[in-house]
Design a protein around this motif. Structure first.
Motif, PDB file in Angstrom:
ATOM      1  N   LYS A  63       2.696 -29.903  -1.604  1.00  0.00           N
ATOM      2  CA  LYS A  63       1.760 -31.005  -1.849  1.00  0.00           C
ATOM      3  C   LYS A  63       2.182 -32.249  -1.054  1.00  0.00           C
ATOM      4  CE  LYS A  63       0.110 -29.671  -6.391  1.00  0.00           C
ATOM      5  NZ  LYS A  63       0.348 -28.294  -6.201  1.00  0.00           N
ATOM      6  N   PRO A  64       1.235 -33.151  -0.772  1.00  0.00           N
ATOM      7  CA  PRO A  64       1.607 -34.431  -0.158  1.00  0.00           C
ATOM      8  C   PRO A  64       2.547 -35.206  -1.074  1.00  0.00           C
ATOM      9  CG  PRO A  64      -0.762 -34.087  -0.059  1.00  0.00           C
ATOM     10  CD  PRO A  64      -0.207 -32.991  -0.914  1.00  0.00           C
ATOM     11  N   VAL A  65       3.376 -36.054  -0.490  1.00  0.00           N
ATOM     12  CA  VAL A  65       4.419 -36.746  -1.257  1.00  0.00           C
ATOM     13  C   VAL A  65       3.816 -37.618  -2.359  1.00  0.00           C
ATOM     14  CG1 VAL A  65       6.273 -38.444  -1.101  1.00  0.00           C
ATOM     15  CG2 VAL A  65       6.070 -36.694   0.621  1.00  0.00           C
ATOM     16  N   GLU A  66       2.737 -38.306  -2.057  1.00  0.00           N
ATOM     17  CA  GLU A  66       2.128 -39.179  -3.065  1.00  0.00           C
ATOM     18  C   GLU A  66       1.629 -38.383  -4.268  1.00  0.00           C
ATOM     19  OE1 GLU A  66      -1.379 -42.555  -3.418  1.00  0.00           O
ATOM     20  OE2 GLU A  66      -0.770 -41.818  -1.446  1.00  0.00           O
ATOM     21  N   ASP A  67       0.984 -37.249  -4.021  1.00  0.00           N
ATOM     22  CA  ASP A  67       0.514 -36.401  -5.114  1.00  0.00           C
ATOM     23  C   ASP A  67       1.689 -35.835  -5.913  1.00  0.00           C
ATOM     24  OD1 ASP A  67      -2.028 -36.899  -4.240  1.00  0.00           O
ATOM     25  OD2 ASP A  67      -2.293 -34.953  -3.259  1.00  0.00           O
ATOM     26  N   ALA A  68       2.726 -35.422  -5.211  1.00  0.00           N
ATOM     27  CA  ALA A  68       3.904 -34.861  -5.876  1.00  0.00           C
ATOM     28  C   ALA A  68       4.578 -35.894  -6.769  1.00  0.00           C
ATOM     29  CB  ALA A  68       4.890 -34.333  -4.834  1.00  0.00           C
ATOM     30  N   MET A  69       4.658 -37.150  -6.290  1.00  0.00           N
ATOM     31  CA  MET A  69       5.275 -38.206  -7.099  1.00  0.00           C
ATOM     32  C   MET A  69       4.464 -38.466  -8.366  1.00  0.00           C
ATOM     33  SD  MET A  69       8.043 -39.321  -5.668  1.00  0.00           S
ATOM     34  CE  MET A  69       8.549 -40.942  -5.233  1.00  0.00           C
ATOM     35  N   ASN A  70       3.139 -38.429  -8.255  1.00  0.00           N
ATOM     36  CA  ASN A  70       2.289 -38.629  -9.430  1.00  0.00           C
ATOM     37  C   ASN A  70       2.427 -37.477 -10.422  1.00  0.00           C
ATOM     38  OD1 ASN A  70       1.262 -41.117  -8.697  1.00  0.00           O
ATOM     39  ND2 ASN A  70      -0.361 -40.208  -7.476  1.00  0.00           N
ATOM     40  N   ILE A  71       2.509 -36.255  -9.915  1.00  0.00           N
ATOM     41  CA  ILE A  71       2.697 -35.099 -10.795  1.00  0.00           C
ATOM     42  C   ILE A  71       4.014 -35.233 -11.555  1.00  0.00           C
ATOM     43  CG2 ILE A  71       3.160 -32.615 -10.820  1.00  0.00           C
ATOM     44  CD1 ILE A  71       1.141 -32.392  -8.476  1.00  0.00           C
ATOM     45  N   LEU A  72       5.078 -35.584 -10.840  1.00  0.00           N
ATOM     46  CA  LEU A  72       6.391 -35.709 -11.467  1.00  0.00           C
ATOM     47  C   LEU A  72       6.450 -36.878 -12.444  1.00  0.00           C
ATOM     48  CD1 LEU A  72       8.652 -34.984  -8.389  1.00  0.00           C
ATOM     49  CD2 LEU A  72       8.226 -33.482 -10.322  1.00  0.00           C
ATOM     50  N   LEU A  73       5.696 -37.937 -12.158  1.00  0.00           N
ATOM     51  CA  LEU A  73       5.689 -39.102 -13.041  1.00  0.00           C
ATOM     52  C   LEU A  73       5.147 -38.753 -14.419  1.00  0.00           C
ATOM     53  CD1 LEU A  73       6.171 -42.180 -13.236  1.00  0.00           C
ATOM     54  CD2 LEU A  73       3.812 -42.484 -12.494  1.00  0.00           C
ATOM     55  N   PHE A  74       4.153 -37.872 -14.465  1.00  0.00           N
ATOM     56  CA  PHE A  74       3.522 -37.517 -15.736  1.00  0.00           C
ATOM     57  C   PHE A  74       3.979 -36.174 -16.286  1.00  0.00           C
ATOM     58  CE2 PHE A  74       0.582 -40.531 -13.779  1.00  0.00           C
ATOM     59  CZ  PHE A  74       0.569 -41.483 -14.784  1.00  0.00           C
ATOM     60  N   THR A  75       5.056 -35.619 -15.743  1.00  0.00           N
ATOM     61  CA  THR A  75       5.636 -34.394 -16.283  1.00  0.00           C
ATOM     62  C   THR A  75       6.744 -34.783 -17.258  1.00  0.00           C
ATOM     63  OG1 THR A  75       5.153 -33.254 -14.217  1.00  0.00           O
ATOM     64  CG2 THR A  75       6.733 -32.214 -15.687  1.00  0.00           C
ATOM     65  N   PRO A  76       6.695 -34.317 -18.513  1.00  0.00           N
ATOM     66  CA  PRO A  76       7.627 -34.817 -19.525  1.00  0.00           C
ATOM     67  C   PRO A  76       9.056 -34.264 -19.445  1.00  0.00           C
ATOM     68  CG  PRO A  76       6.119 -33.232 -20.489  1.00  0.00           C
ATOM     69  CD  PRO A  76       5.675 -33.443 -19.070  1.00  0.00           C
ATOM     70  N   GLN A  77       9.316 -33.253 -18.650  1.00  0.00           N
ATOM     71  CA  GLN A  77      10.653 -32.675 -18.611  1.00  0.00           C
ATOM     72  C   GLN A  77      11.663 -33.610 -17.939  1.00  0.00           C
ATOM     73  OE1 GLN A  77       7.946 -30.821 -17.976  1.00  0.00           O
ATOM     74  NE2 GLN A  77       8.095 -29.215 -19.501  1.00  0.00           N
ATOM     75  N   LYS A  78      12.929 -33.468 -18.334  1.00  0.00           N
ATOM     76  CA  LYS A  78      14.003 -34.282 -17.766  1.00  0.00           C
ATOM     77  C   LYS A  78      14.185 -33.988 -16.283  1.00  0.00           C
ATOM     78  CE  LYS A  78      18.926 -35.218 -18.386  1.00  0.00           C
ATOM     79  NZ  LYS A  78      20.121 -34.875 -19.155  1.00  0.00           N
ATOM     80  N   GLY A  79      14.009 -32.740 -15.890  1.00  0.00           N
ATOM     81  CA  GLY A  79      14.169 -32.356 -14.494  1.00  0.00           C
ATOM     82  C   GLY A  79      13.168 -33.026 -13.575  1.00  0.00           C
ATOM     83  N   ALA A  80      12.006 -33.381 -14.095  1.00  0.00           N
ATOM     84  CA  ALA A  80      10.979 -34.037 -13.278  1.00  0.00           C
ATOM     85  C   ALA A  80      11.467 -35.401 -12.807  1.00  0.00           C
ATOM     86  CB  ALA A  80       9.683 -34.181 -14.068  1.00  0.00           C
ATOM     87  N   GLU A  81      12.117 -36.148 -13.681  1.00  0.00           N
ATOM     88  CA  GLU A  81      12.632 -37.466 -13.300  1.00  0.00           C
ATOM     89  C   GLU A  81      13.740 -37.327 -12.262  1.00  0.00           C
ATOM     90  OE1 GLU A  81      13.094 -41.423 -12.886  1.00  0.00           O
ATOM     91  OE2 GLU A  81      11.483 -40.386 -13.955  1.00  0.00           O
ATOM     92  N   MET A  82      14.576 -36.313 -12.393  1.00  0.00           N
ATOM     93  CA  MET A  82      15.660 -36.106 -11.430  1.00  0.00           C
ATOM     94  C   MET A  82      15.102 -35.723 -10.050  1.00  0.00           C
ATOM     95  SD  MET A  82      18.181 -36.857 -13.170  1.00  0.00           S
ATOM     96  CE  MET A  82      18.462 -37.159 -14.881  1.00  0.00           C
ATOM     97  N   ILE A  83      14.119 -34.844 -10.025  1.00  0.00           N
ATOM     98  CA  ILE A  83      13.506 -34.444  -8.751  1.00  0.00           C
ATOM     99  C   ILE A  83      12.806 -35.640  -8.119  1.00  0.00           C
ATOM    100  CG2 ILE A  83      11.711 -33.002  -7.705  1.00  0.00           C
ATOM    101  CD1 ILE A  83      12.407 -30.861  -9.782  1.00  0.00           C
ATOM    102  N   ARG A  84      12.170 -36.467  -8.939  1.00  0.00           N
ATOM    103  CA  ARG A  84      11.474 -37.652  -8.433  1.00  0.00           C
ATOM    104  C   ARG A  84      12.450 -38.628  -7.775  1.00  0.00           C
ATOM    105  NH1 ARG A  84       9.430 -42.407 -10.870  1.00  0.00           N
ATOM    106  NH2 ARG A  84       7.549 -43.088  -9.819  1.00  0.00           N
ATOM    107  N   LYS A  85      13.625 -38.803  -8.360  1.00  0.00           N
ATOM    108  CA  LYS A  85      14.629 -39.696  -7.779  1.00  0.00           C
ATOM    109  C   LYS A  85      15.103 -39.177  -6.424  1.00  0.00           C
ATOM    110  CE  LYS A  85      16.597 -41.694 -11.950  1.00  0.00           C
ATOM    111  NZ  LYS A  85      17.829 -41.887 -12.742  1.00  0.00           N
ATOM    112  N   VAL A  86      15.322 -37.858  -6.339  1.00  0.00           N
ATOM    113  CA  VAL A  86      15.774 -37.270  -5.078  1.00  0.00           C
ATOM    114  C   VAL A  86      14.658 -37.360  -4.038  1.00  0.00           C
ATOM    115  CG1 VAL A  86      16.663 -35.190  -3.988  1.00  0.00           C
ATOM    116  CG2 VAL A  86      17.353 -35.740  -6.309  1.00  0.00           C
ATOM    117  N   MET A  87      13.411 -37.193  -4.474  1.00  0.00           N
ATOM    118  CA  MET A  87      12.289 -37.293  -3.548  1.00  0.00           C
ATOM    119  C   MET A  87      12.142 -38.715  -3.002  1.00  0.00           C
ATOM    120  SD  MET A  87       8.410 -35.932  -4.100  1.00  0.00           S
ATOM    121  CE  MET A  87       9.028 -34.386  -4.703  1.00  0.00           C
ATOM    122  N   ARG A  88      12.373 -39.724  -3.850  1.00  0.00           N
ATOM    123  CA  ARG A  88      12.352 -41.107  -3.377  1.00  0.00           C
ATOM    124  C   ARG A  88      13.441 -41.345  -2.331  1.00  0.00           C
ATOM    125  NH1 ARG A  88      12.277 -44.940  -8.469  1.00  0.00           N
ATOM    126  NH2 ARG A  88      12.976 -43.057  -9.457  1.00  0.00           N
TER     127      ARG A  88
END
Length: 110
Positions: free
Chosen positions: A27-52
């Motif tokens: 997925k495009p980075v912007e879409d992926a960041m939005n998906i991860l922002l609204f995913t409740p799992q702890k791993g989503a926040e960790m992946i989002r930080k690495v993606m940033r």
């Protein structure tokens, strides 16, 4: 051009994090960041930080269109496991394994 970022020894189970990672690959980075922002799992926040971090690495390279980046790959490898014990009834003990992860995010131009 590829941009890469890695976070090691993250205190989240790799098995649970891989499930979250599958949602954003391709997925495009912007879409992926939005998906991860609204995913409740702890791993989503960790992946989002690495993606940033990978996005910031891409911005440092001259001539890269940051808006055209896609998530090429998200690798979640198993890190070392912390071994603990929990006391149980009648003098016994139970093993507890606290798993860690190494998360790598690779962004590429479209």
């Amino acid at each position: 051009m590829e941009s890469k970022a890695t976070a090691k020894f993250i205190r989240v189970s790799p098995r649970k994090t891989r499930i979250v990672a599958q949602n954003v690959v391709g997925k495009p980075v912007e879409d992926a960041m939005n998906i991860l922002l609204f995913t409740p799992q702890k791993g989503a926040e960790m992946i989002r930080k690495v993606m940033r971090s990978a996005l910031a690495n891409a911005e440092q390279v001259a001539g890269v269109n940051v808006d055209a980046l896609i998530v090429k790959q998200v690798l979640v490898n198993e890190g070392p496991t912390w071994k603990r014990f929990m006391p149980r009834a009648q003098g016994r003990a139970t093993h507890i394994r606290k798993r860690t992860s190494h998360i790598t995010v690779i962004l590429a131009e479209n």
